[in-house]
Enzyme design. Structure first.
Site, PDB file in Angstrom:
ATOM      1  N   ASP A  50      50.396  55.482  38.033  1.00 19.20           N
ATOM      2  CA  ASP A  50      50.056  54.086  38.371  1.00 19.20           C
ATOM      3  C   ASP A  50      49.606  53.958  39.524  1.00 19.20           C
ATOM      4  O   ASP A  50      49.975  53.428  40.524  1.00 19.20           O
ATOM      5  CB  ASP A  50      51.484  53.475  38.495  1.00 19.20           C
ATOM      6  CG  ASP A  50      52.415  53.762  37.233  1.00 19.20           C
ATOM      7  OD1 ASP A  50      51.851  53.909  36.277  1.00 19.20           O
ATOM      8  OD2 ASP A  50      53.674  54.079  37.247  1.00 19.20           O
ATOM      9  N   GLU A  88      49.724  46.951  28.908  1.00 16.48           N
ATOM     10  CA  GLU A  88      50.314  47.041  30.042  1.00 16.48           C
ATOM     11  C   GLU A  88      49.466  47.370  31.216  1.00 16.48           C
ATOM     12  O   GLU A  88      48.291  47.195  30.898  1.00 16.48           O
ATOM     13  CB  GLU A  88      51.597  48.022  30.083  1.00 16.48           C
ATOM     14  CG  GLU A  88      51.219  49.400  29.972  1.00 16.48           C
ATOM     15  CD  GLU A  88      52.150  50.267  29.663  1.00 16.48           C
ATOM     16  OE1 GLU A  88      53.209  49.933  29.895  1.00 16.48           O
ATOM     17  OE2 GLU A  88      51.732  51.604  29.163  1.00 16.48           O
TER      18      GLU A  88
END
Length: 468
Positions: A35, A200
């Protein structure tokens, strides 16, 4: 703080990387990271990441990490800048998911998705710090965005008129305005029309009059897609893939920046996990590639994450203190297909009284620092700040490969303990120009040798500098 690592996080077997090592992707090898959330501030890239724990099979994530670079190749490890303990009202054993940090008014705001004990739903929280290095502190004592199943992967940007926007969500994309204080919302939460291929991990930014929404594309496997708009609030027009879906990665998560006239997209893959075990485990590794926008602002398709990394921007000055945890690449081997550990050689990083440092140094392990500029050859000594309970270890300084010219060997004596620091010095052979530096460690096989805090090239031989 406990050691940064419980192991060198399943790096590829040494046999896969015969010297000289040329692979620099993934960019972090001392830990599983995911991430990526890069922030450019005052000439430095601050790369915030989530952290997959070594024992993870599914997602096990408890803190957020920071790495910095001024050349996109060598990355300095700053450890955890926030953790679940930052939010004592949150679940403490898991769910420290994708972060993003933004600066406003001299303060730095970190937005994270976490969960509350006893609830299957996530919240979005915000922490604040006075510097990009943290430590970040809970800004509210409660969620910024109330519990909902879609509440993951926040992304934030400030428009040209000063209005800040927060986007997030899986499988839907949501948006809300932030007040100038960056810790409260203005107006309603808006559900955006479903974007083609959206899953996402949104990444929202403005560039050259265009608004971009990059995202992890439909699972599974996930690629990276993007949409564009003329306004910060949309409507968003799907433009295609930045990186196509690929069976080698069940997940993805983009972070996009411009830095020193270059454009980069960060993401992650499972390369190190897959090198260690055939079992798919949620242990990811941050990667980066350079790209070039088309004239109309669109983004061309990029190949799947390679191992070469990006070109270096600038050089490292060895005549100033270089942190030992400034690393382009480091070594370890784990040949176990079961996931059981059998580390050798390797290094870890840790945090203690000396700040961040390299630890668990083993015989045959090495660190590569790329693009070190020795200038016209004024360097006379190789100085290293080390700590050791027992002597007998050594550091070789080699140029350009593991078998390249050895220009210094520093013997590491006992200093009185693993955090009793001393700066030792040794003569340096005449060295000119720009080289990749290989710091190669030697000592008794199979045993941790010493801790390593920093190194520097001295311009005059003499007594070692004063101990810490």
């Amino acid at each position: 703080m406990r050691s940064m690592l419980t192991g060198l996080c399943a790096l590829l077997a040494t046999a896969l990387f015969p010297a000289p090592v040329s692979a620099d992707n993934p960019i972090i090898q001392t830990l599983f990271t995911a991430d990526p959330a890069p922030l450019v501030h005052n000439g430095t890239v601050y790369l915030y990441t989530s952290h997959d724990e070594e024992e993870a099979r599914n997602f096990v994530m408890r803190d957020w990490r920071l790495y910095t670079s001024t050349d996109m190749v060598n990355w300095t490890d700053h450890g955890a800048v926030a953790s679940l303990k930052t939010f004592p009202w949150a679940r403490q054993d898991n769910d420290a998911w994708a972060p993003q940090v933004i600066e406003r008014g001299g303060k730095f705001y970190m937005y994270v998705p976490i969960s509350v004990a006893g609830s299957p739903k996530n919240v979005l929280a915000v922490a604040v710090a006075d510097t990009p290095y943290g430590p970040f502190k809970d800004a509210l004592g409660h969620p910024l965005i109330a519990p909902a199943r879609d509440n993951i992967d926040p992304t934030v940007a400030i428009d040209g008129d000063g209005q800040a926007y927060l986007y997030w969500g899986n499988p839907d994309l949501w948006r809300v305005k932030l007040n100038p204080d960056m810790i409260s919302t203005a107006g309603p939460i808006v559900k955006m029309p479903r974007l083609t291929d959206y899953q996402e991990g949104p990444w929202f930014y403005r560039r050259a009059g265009h608004y971009y929404m990059a995202f992890a594309s439909t699972c599974c496997p996930e690629g990276i897609g993007y949409a564009m708009s003329d306004h910060a609030t949309g409507p968003w027009q799907y433009k295609g893939s930045i990186m196509d879906h690929d069976k080698r990665s069940s997940g993805n998560h983009p972070g996009i920046i411009d830095y020193k006239g270059h454009s980069y997209v960060f993401g992650f893959n499972y390369r190190f996990n897959d090198a260690q075990t055939r079992e798919h485990r949620e242990r990811r590794s941050v990667t980066v590639t350079e790209f070039h926008y088309n004239k109309d602002g669109t983004i061309p398709m990029q190949p799947w994450w390679d191992t070469v990394g990006v070109k270096q921007l600038g050089t490292i000055d060895p005549f100033r203190r270089v942190e030992a945890e400034t690393i382009a690449w480091t070594s370890a081997s784990d040949t176990s297909a079961s996931g059981a550990h059998n580390w050798a050689p390797g290094v870890r990083t840790a945090k203690g009284a000396a700040g961040m440092y390299v630890t668990h140094v083993l015989d045959g392990g090495y660190i590569i620092v790329r693009g070190v500029d020795f200038g016209t050859g004024a360097g006379k000594s190789f100085d290293a700040t080390i700590a050791a309970a027992t002597g007998g270890g050594a550091i070789d300084l080699r140029l350009d490969s593991l078998t390249g010219p050895r220009v210094a060997t520093l013997a590491v004596p006992a200093t009185g303990g693993p955090e009793t620091w001393r700066t030792e010095t040794t003569p340096l052979a005449r060295t000119r120009g720009v080289h990749d530096v290989f710091l190669v460690f030697h000592g008794k096989p199979g045993e941790p040798l010493f801790n390593f805090d920093a190194w520097q090239i001295g311009t005059a031989r003499g007594k070692p500098r004063a101990s810490r």
